[in-house]
Write a protein that holds these residues in place. Structure first.
Motif, PDB file in Angstrom:
ATOM      1  N   THR A 170      -6.247  17.114   1.824  1.00  0.00           N
ATOM      2  CA  THR A 170      -5.205  16.172   2.240  1.00  0.00           C
ATOM      3  C   THR A 170      -5.816  14.849   2.693  1.00  0.00           C
ATOM      4  O   THR A 170      -5.329  13.770   2.341  1.00  0.00           O
ATOM      5  CB  THR A 170      -4.373  16.769   3.384  1.00  0.00           C
ATOM      6  N   ALA A 171      -6.896  14.935   3.451  1.00  0.00           N
ATOM      7  CA  ALA A 171      -7.562  13.722   3.935  1.00  0.00           C
ATOM      8  C   ALA A 171      -8.124  12.914   2.769  1.00  0.00           C
ATOM      9  O   ALA A 171      -8.002  11.683   2.733  1.00  0.00           O
ATOM     10  CB  ALA A 171      -8.674  14.092   4.918  1.00  0.00           C
ATOM     11  N   GLN A 172      -8.739  13.614   1.800  1.00  0.00           N
ATOM     12  CA  GLN A 172      -9.303  12.927   0.643  1.00  0.00           C
ATOM     13  C   GLN A 172      -8.207  12.268  -0.188  1.00  0.00           C
ATOM     14  O   GLN A 172      -8.375  11.163  -0.701  1.00  0.00           O
ATOM     15  CB  GLN A 172     -10.104  13.910  -0.219  1.00  0.00           C
ATOM     16  N   ALA A 173      -7.075  12.960  -0.318  1.00  0.00           N
ATOM     17  CA  ALA A 173      -5.950  12.399  -1.076  1.00  0.00           C
ATOM     18  C   ALA A 173      -5.408  11.151  -0.399  1.00  0.00           C
ATOM     19  O   ALA A 173      -5.079  10.160  -1.057  1.00  0.00           O
ATOM     20  CB  ALA A 173      -4.852  13.448  -1.236  1.00  0.00           C
ATOM     21  N   GLU A 174      -5.317  11.204   0.926  1.00  0.00           N
ATOM     22  CA  GLU A 174      -4.833  10.033   1.673  1.00  0.00           C
ATOM     23  C   GLU A 174      -5.800   8.872   1.540  1.00  0.00           C
ATOM     24  O   GLU A 174      -5.395   7.710   1.393  1.00  0.00           O
ATOM     25  CB  GLU A 174      -4.643  10.410   3.144  1.00  0.00           C
TER      26      GLU A 174
END
Length: 265
Positions: free
Chosen positions: A29-33
């Motif tokens: 999720t962090a990488q996608a954001e």
């Protein structure tokens, strides 16, 4: 002698698995954001670049704009009045991308501006100039059709055409290379890799000369593949199993191909 084995209780394995799943979810999720933010920042950067190039083109003397794309250019800095520096001597100036790419950047800026009213255009202009405009991101979102990557912006603004056809060609090219390598070995073609798909996805923004070369390579591979398939088709005697109408249709198609190729010389 008994074999010594380390046994992990099922409950522990479950707990470890849940913790790892939660960790991976948080990381993904962090990488996608981060990727989404990077894409939006890139869209903003392209608009700023498009405006800068338009201003730079207007500031250069007649005939000097094209020289900026040549590594051998020798333009005096002082001739670019809007971008004049303290240096007043001849200095090699050239852009690290070609003229077609520059035109795309400028068109992105121009097309984005056209999607806004006069008040919004003025605000976006100030924001791209580095001034503090609270609604800058909302204006960029509206002007680019909510694009989250530069390529999506170019497609939304119709600066480039959809590269799906080129993507399909690149996919066929990759498959044909495998088919040729495995000829006679009875192995099926391998699927297209993510790297090949990524290369295909950017085909729509390649310079025209690169696209021509890509199409040439695809045509060569396609021709080889067609010849191989027809050769195997006849050697295996598969044509004997075609119903009469299908056989006639195949012959008609082959004759049409022959006619089209000869007329195209």
């Amino acid at each position: 002698m008994k074999k010594c084995e380390l046994s992990i209780p099922g409950e522990t394995r479950l707990a470890l698995g849940v913790d790892e799943a939660n960790r991976l979810h948080k990381y993904a999720t962090a990488q996608a954001e981060m990727a989404a933010l990077a894409g939006k920042n890139a869209v903003l950067a392209v608009l700023r670049l498009g405006k800068l190039l338009q201003d730079l083109k207007a500031a250069t003397a007649h005939g000097e704009w094209g020289e900026l794309f040549k590594k051998e250019s020798n333009i005096k800095l002082s001739t670019c009045a809007q971008f004049e520096t303290q240096a007043n001597v001849a200095h090699e100036l050239h852009l690290n991308f070609n003229r077609q790419t520059a035109n795309r950047y400028m068109r992105c800026y121009q097309e984005a501006m056209m999607r806004l009213d006069a008040t919004e255009r003025a605000a976006l202009y100030m924001g791209l100039n580095g001034e503090d405009v609270a609604e800058l991101l909302e204006l960029v979102k509206k002007a680019t059709g909510n694009a989250i990557t530069p390529r999506q912006m170019m497609l939304n603004l119709q600066v480039v055409k959809d590269g799906s056809k080129s993507a399909a060609q690149a996919a066929r090219l990759a498959q044909h290379e495998t088919i040729l390598a495995n000829r006679g070995k009875g192995r099926a073609a391998a699927p297209v890799s993510p790297e090949q798909a990524m290369m295909a996805a950017v085909a729509g923004v390649l310079p025209e000369e690169e696209l021509r070369e890509q199409k040439k390579q695809v045509a060569i591979k396609d021709a080889h593949h067609i010849v191989i398939m027809l050769d195997e088709f006849t050697k295996e005697g598969l044509h004997k199993y075609l119903p009469g109408p299908d056989r006639d249709y195949l012959l008609l198609c082959l004759k049409n191909v022959e006619r089209i190729i000869k007329e195209g010389k």
